[in-house]
Write an enzyme that holds these catalytic residues in place. Structure first.
Site, PDB file in Angstrom:
ATOM      1  N   GLY A   8      -8.984  46.968 -16.482  1.00 17.71           N
ATOM      2  CA  GLY A   8      -9.411  47.266 -15.126  1.00 17.71           C
ATOM      3  C   GLY A   8     -10.687  48.084 -15.131  1.00 17.71           C
ATOM      4  N   CYS A   9     -11.352  48.117 -13.972  1.00 19.75           N
ATOM      5  CA  CYS A   9     -12.630  48.834 -13.875  1.00 19.75           C
ATOM      6  C   CYS A   9     -12.437  50.346 -13.976  1.00 19.75           C
ATOM      7  CB  CYS A   9     -13.342  48.459 -12.579  1.00 19.75           C
ATOM      8  SG  CYS A   9     -12.294  48.485 -11.100  1.00 19.75           S
ATOM      9  N   TYR A  10     -11.511  50.898 -13.210  1.00 13.48           N
ATOM     10  CA  TYR A  10     -11.263  52.339 -13.302  1.00 13.48           C
ATOM     11  C   TYR A  10     -10.822  52.748 -14.704  1.00 13.48           C
ATOM     12  CZ  TYR A  10     -11.526  52.966  -8.181  1.00 13.48           C
ATOM     13  OH  TYR A  10     -11.933  53.031  -6.868  1.00 13.48           O
ATOM     14  N   THR A  49     -11.528  51.399 -17.561  1.00  9.49           N
ATOM     15  CA  THR A  49     -12.666  51.345 -18.479  1.00  9.49           C
ATOM     16  C   THR A  49     -13.514  52.606 -18.370  1.00  9.49           C
ATOM     17  OG1 THR A  49     -12.767  48.920 -18.460  1.00  9.49           O
ATOM     18  CG2 THR A  49     -14.790  50.095 -19.038  1.00  9.49           C
ATOM     19  N   SER A  50     -13.806  53.022 -17.140  1.00 13.82           N
ATOM     20  CA  SER A  50     -14.681  54.182 -16.943  1.00 13.82           C
ATOM     21  C   SER A  50     -14.004  55.488 -17.318  1.00 13.82           C
ATOM     22  CB  SER A  50     -15.161  54.242 -15.483  1.00 13.82           C
ATOM     23  OG  SER A  50     -14.073  54.484 -14.599  1.00 13.82           O
TER      24      SER A  50
END
Length: 346
Positions: free
Chosen positions: A149-151, A153-154
């Site tokens: 997911g994007c969150y 990953t960050s």
């Protein structure tokens, strides 16, 4: 060089379009199938006019695809629908799934957070989590990759090296994350309307967002101990971009400078993860349209604490860009192929 025949399932969504933007210029890829059930029969240029003039197949339903002529599949389908689709695909295919359907290793956790039993439990055992910089060796050998997911990953990119180095307290992590509206997908939703989003910022999924357990699973695997985090996402009035502000407690006399040194060393040879100069705060616009993650480290005014900042493009390193990076790893292609581009600024 052999050409790899690729199908994109769910090509009419934002992540599907981003995959197509990257893959039409990939020197090893020939796109042989694009699916979109509601748009079946149309040319992709009628859905996304930016593809006008490219020789691309018409949109079809998944049932119409002849997978005997396909080598690799990118699944950009909604959560909850991908499991049965992938379970029905021929086993010769390499698959990169951009949904959340194969990210959680615990079937019980999946049922709890996604509201239904997992429909392909045998495939779940086979799936490899695709945070490339951490699981590269596993991705090389994988047939099915669960793109992160994007969150997560960050959050995971800055936290994993510091937790493994024992420099931060695993029991005191706060992740305050903000995303552009494209993270909600292209389907019409009242909460994504212009008037609902513009000129404001709001938290959502408070104490209940599905990316929370995904973050915790990978941090726990990386450290060998159970970790829980305080994670809250916010919606920003912008089309793409993501910033995670992460607040941590230092351990064993570590300083913010020590954290920065650990991250610089860990990512020194990585093409897509960059630690920004000391005193610089990463900005979403500086990674827009790229597969880059920019990480910054600051000492907090509170003694014994530090702040981490990580920016990515949620549609790129947070989704389609990382999927292409994983595709490259799976086929032994240099990771930057199809992804080596500068940010779109301004």
């Amino acid at each position: 060089m052999d050409t790899i025949r690729v199908a994109i399932l769910g090509a009419s969504g934002y992540t599907g379009a981003e995959l197509l933007r990257l893959l039409v210029r990939h020197p090893r890829v020939r796109i042989v199938a694009l699916t979109a059930d509601r748009k079946a029969g149309e040319g992709i240029e009628t859905v996304f006019p930016q593809f006008l003039g490219y020789d691309l197949p018409k949109l079809v339903t998944i049932k119409e695809v002849d997978f005997s002529g396909v080598d690799a599949v990118f699944c950009a389908l909604p959560h909850g629908t991908t499991q049965e689709v992938i379970a029905g695909l021929p086993t010769h295919l390499k698959v990169i799934d951009l949904s959340a359907d194969f990210r959680l290793t615990s079937l019980e956790d999946y049922a709890k957070w996604y509201g239904h039993e997992h429909r392909a439990p045998e495939l779940q055992k086979e799936a490899v989590y695709g945070l490339t910089e951490v699981y590269r060796d596993q991705v090389k050998q994988a047939r099915l990759v669960a793109n992160p997911g994007c969150y997560p990953t960050s959050a995971q990119l800055p936290l994993i090296p510091l937790l493994q180095a024992g420099q931060i307290d695993p029991d005191d992590i706060v992740i305050d994350a903000k995303s552009g509206v494209s993270g909600a997908g292209r389907a019409a939703k009242e909460g994504s309307l212009f008037c609902e989003v513009t000129e404001g910022v709001h938290a959502y999924g408070v104490a209940s967002h599905r990316h929370g357990p995904e973050i915790e699973q990978i941090l726990s695997e990386a450290t060998g101990q159970p970790i829980m985090v305080n994670f809250t996402p916010h919606l920003m009035p912008m089309s793409r971009g993501m910033l995670s502000s992460i607040y941590v407690k230092l351990k064993d006399g570590a300083t913010a400078e020590d954290l920065r040194a650990t991250l610089v060393k860990r990512y020194a040879d990585e093409a897509f993860v960059k630690v920004v100069p000391q005193g610089v705060s990463p900005q979403t616009r500086h990674v827009r349209g790229t597969n880059l993650a920019h990480i910054g480290v600051f000492a907090d005014r509170l003694k014994g604490r530090a702040m981490l900042f990580c920016t990515i493009d949620n549609l790129m390193k947070g989704a389609s860009g990382q999927a292409v990076q994983n595709f490259n790893v799976m086929y032994g292609i240099p990771e930057t192929v199809g992804l080596d581009q500068l940010a779109m600024f301004p």
